[in-house]
Design a protein around this motif. Structure first.
Motif, short mmCIF file in Angstrom:
data_model
loop_
_atom_site.label_atom_id
_atom_site.label_comp_id
_atom_site.label_asym_id
_atom_site.label_seq_id
_atom_site.Cartn_x
_atom_site.Cartn_y
_atom_site.Cartn_z
N ILE A 1 0.83 -1.20 0.00
CA ILE A 1 0.00 0.00 0.00
C ILE A 1 0.87 1.26 0.00
O ILE A 1 0.38 2.35 0.21
N GLU A 2 2.15 1.11 -0.24
CA GLU A 2 3.05 2.26 -0.33
C GLU A 2 3.62 2.31 -1.75
O GLU A 2 4.70 1.78 -2.02
N PRO A 3 2.92 2.92 -2.70
CA PRO A 3 3.35 2.87 -4.10
C PRO A 3 4.69 3.52 -4.37
O PRO A 3 5.34 3.20 -5.37
N LYS A 4 5.14 4.42 -3.48
CA LYS A 4 6.42 5.10 -3.75
C LYS A 4 7.59 4.12 -3.75
O LYS A 4 8.56 4.31 -4.48
N TYR A 5 7.52 3.05 -2.95
CA TYR A 5 8.61 2.07 -2.91
C TYR A 5 8.66 1.28 -4.22
O TYR A 5 9.73 1.12 -4.82
N GLU A 6 7.50 0.78 -4.63
CA GLU A 6 7.46 0.02 -5.88
C GLU A 6 7.80 0.91 -7.08
O GLU A 6 8.48 0.47 -8.02
N ALA A 7 7.33 2.17 -7.05
CA ALA A 7 7.62 3.09 -8.15
C ALA A 7 9.12 3.37 -8.25
O ALA A 7 9.68 3.42 -9.35
N ALA A 8 9.79 3.52 -7.11
CA ALA A 8 11.24 3.77 -7.12
C ALA A 8 11.99 2.58 -7.68
O ALA A 8 12.91 2.72 -8.49
N ALA A 9 11.59 1.37 -7.25
CA ALA A 9 12.25 0.16 -7.75
C ALA A 9 12.00 -0.01 -9.25
O ALA A 9 12.91 -0.37 -10.02
N LEU A 10 10.78 0.28 -9.68
CA LEU A 10 10.41 0.11 -11.08
C LEU A 10 11.15 1.10 -11.98
O LEU A 10 11.74 0.72 -12.99
N THR A 11 11.13 2.38 -11.61
CA THR A 11 11.79 3.39 -12.44
C THR A 11 13.30 3.17 -12.48
O THR A 11 13.93 3.38 -13.52
N GLY A 12 13.87 2.74 -11.35
CA GLY A 12 15.31 2.46 -11.33
C GLY A 12 15.66 1.32 -12.28
O GLY A 12 16.67 1.39 -13.01
N PHE A 13 14.84 0.29 -12.28
CA PHE A 13 15.10 -0.85 -13.17
C PHE A 13 14.96 -0.44 -14.64
O PHE A 13 15.81 -0.77 -15.48
N LEU A 14 13.87 0.26 -14.96
CA LEU A 14 13.64 0.66 -16.35
C LEU A 14 14.78 1.55 -16.86
O LEU A 14 15.23 1.41 -18.01
N LYS A 15 15.24 2.45 -16.01
CA LYS A 15 16.33 3.33 -16.41
C LYS A 15 17.62 2.55 -16.63
O LYS A 15 18.36 2.79 -17.60
N SER A 16 17.90 1.60 -15.73
CA SER A 16 19.15 0.82 -15.85
C SER A 16 19.15 -0.05 -17.10
O SER A 16 20.22 -0.33 -17.65
N ARG A 17 17.97 -0.48 -17.55
CA ARG A 17 17.88 -1.33 -18.74
C ARG A 17 17.62 -0.53 -20.02
O ARG A 17 17.50 -1.12 -21.09
N GLY A 18 17.51 0.78 -19.90
CA GLY A 18 17.26 1.59 -21.09
C GLY A 18 15.88 1.39 -21.67
O GLY A 18 15.66 1.58 -22.87
N ILE A 19 14.91 1.02 -20.82
CA ILE A 19 13.53 0.80 -21.28
C ILE A 19 12.77 2.11 -21.18
O ILE A 19 12.64 2.69 -20.10
N SER A 20 12.28 2.60 -22.30
CA SER A 20 11.62 3.90 -22.33
C SER A 20 10.10 3.80 -22.44
O SER A 20 9.43 4.82 -22.60
#
Length: 508
Positions: free
Chosen positions: A52-71
């Protein structure tokens, strides 16, 4: 549907991590470009096993997408039980409003949903006649509003365009559509979806759902001494579902084919286990990658085998972006009102930018128009001054003639000057135009001045901010000594201005 070159993400948030699949559309096919699971090592508070804390999942998700170059920005989330209820129900042929009311009462029978704010979406699968009564099979899904609010908040934080929230079993069916489940095949097929804590038994005819049944079953027992108990419990549930469907009014047909889709590694060989125990039935392993183009340079054979087990739901969720309008199982748990507000929120900056550019263009046009008017007034003022200087020179010459002897040279000079002035008689029109332009007050702009020499008529066209300014300008022109009459011919609203036409008749 996706445009060529666009991509979409399928996402499933579990306690073990975030499952991700990225699909990209090309001219020839839809390609699998990424499939991973992100570990979540956070201290996020959980409510009944759900983040129920979307900021944690959002941080993990955006970090992963950025590291993999997924736009990719488009995303569809998957949701499984117990956070969602998916059912097929047969109802009388009633209106949509009455149908929604009936479904809300149906959902209230579940303790987790009773008297809580929830979102329901449904689709009429097919119409049937039962004992002469017209009825309809309705597929519906229900979820608590707070759960959907969580996904919306997560998407906003991660800067994703949320296309929808999908039911897990419907996502798997979509992934298998036209692969294991052929729309043109009319024989019924049972699809078994094995999850971590339950198994879902679905009967489909073509790509239309005819029967759904859930059983609680723990797959963690498969790898231990409880394997036989797990398989026996699953087989009993399968036989009961087959008998119920074949003997009841739901189908009345024999099911000869079973497709097994396991979403957990422990049950990867369940199709083989069932083949040896359910004799007379065709058991087939699901192929959730069957609709996709795979680059073998990106994925090893072992990786693809793992993806087909663990990522079937997110692959099917991502394929939601490719649903045709006729697809019968296309539910969306983002309410229509919320989808509209999200779309407006997304489009608002675009509209604001467009209006800003439009306003700048208008201001630029106004400035250019004002500069041109000022320049024209200045030029006409110079012409007027030249005319005045010419009149002064003539008056001076006549005065000199009255006090000096009129000689032959003076007469010749006077005749030359008179001939010159007579030759420049058209400058009288320039004087009139200059007078007309110089009479213009603030907030009045002229667009055209036309002269009909034969009829001694001058027409003046322009714009003003009010009727009073137009009447004042007519009065000013009426006082000009060369005009016999000045009349306002027309005045029409055009945008923020009044467009006018004035006709001036010259004295003869």
């Amino acid at each position: 549907m996706l445009k060529e070159g666009e991509s979409v993400l399928g996402l499933h948030i579990t306690q073990q991590g975030i499952k991700i699949a990225e699909l990209k559309k090309s001219a020839a096919a839809i390609e699998l470009t990424a499939a991973e699971t992100i570990s979540l090592l956070t201290e996020a508070t959980k409510d009944e096993g759900f983040f129920i804390e979307p900021k944690y999942e959002a941080a993990a998700l955006t970090g992963f997408l950025k590291s993999r170059g997924i736009s990719s920005k488009k995303a569809v989330f998957v949701l499984d039980s117990p956070h969602i209820v998916t059912r097929l129900i047969r109802l009388p042929f009633i209106s949509k409003d009455d149908m929604r009311y009936t479904l809300e009462n149906e959902v209230n029978q579940y303790a987790d949903f009773k008297n809580k704010e929830k979102i329901i979406d449904f689709s009429r699968i097919e119409e049937i006649s039962e004992e002469g009564v017209k009825k309809v099979n309705v597929l519906f899904a229900a979820v608590l509003k707070k759960t959907i609010d969580y996904f919306i908040a997560l998407a906003e934080i991660a800067n994703l365009e949320l296309l929808g929230v999908e039911c897990g079993n419907l996502a798997v069916i979509r992934a298998l559509n036209e692969v294991n489940l052929k729309s043109e095949v009319l024989a019924p097929v049972m699809l078994i979806i094995i999850n971590m804590h339950d198994a879902q038994l679905c009967v489909l005819k073509g790509n239309r759902l005819r029967f759904v049944h859930d059983i609680k079953i723990e797959t963690e027992k498969i790898s231990g001494p409880g394997k036989e108990d797990f398989i026996n419990k699953l087989i009993i549930a399968i036989r009961l579902a087959l008998n119920y469907y074949e003997m009841s009014g739901l189908g009345g047909e024999n099911i000869l084919k079973i497709v097994v889709n396991s979403n957990v590694e422990a049950a990867k060989d369940m199709d083989k286990e069932l083949t040896s125990r359910l004799l007379g039935l065709s058991i087939e392993k699901a192929s959730p990658l069957g609709r996709l183009r795979i680059d073998n340079n990106k994925f090893s054979e072992e990786k693809l085998r793992s993806i087909s087990i663990t990522h079937a739901e997110v692959i099917g969720a991502a394929l939601k972006a490719e649903d045709p309008q006729t697809y019968p199982l296309g539910l969306n748990l983002i309410s229509p009102e919320k989808r509209k507000s999200m779309r407006l929120k997304k489009e608002l900056p675009v509209y604001a930018a467009f209006l800003g550019v439009l306003l700048l263009c208008y201001l630029a046009a106004w400035v250019i128009f004002s500069i041109n008017i000022w320049s024209l007034k200045k030029d006409l003022s110079k012409i007027n001054q030249q005319l005045e200087d010419t009149e002064v020179s003539l008056d001076k010459f006549i005065s000199e003639l009255s006090i000096q002897d009129i000689t032959e040279d003076k007469l010749r000079e006077g005749a030359f000057l008179i001939a010159k002035i007579d030759a420049s008689r058209p400058f009288l029109w320039s004087e009139l135009i200059a007078e007309i332009m110089n009479s213009v007050q603030d907030e009045v702009w002229l667009s055209a001045i036309n002269a009909d020499v034969r009829g001694d008529i001058i027409t003046v066209q322009g714009y003003a901010l009010s009727e009073k300014l137009i009447f004042d300008y007519v009065n000013i022109l009426s006082n000009y000594r060369h005009f016999e009459s000045v009349n306002l011919v027309s005045s029409q609203t055009q945008g923020a201005f009044l467009r006018f036409l004035i006709k001036c008749k010259l004295k003869k």
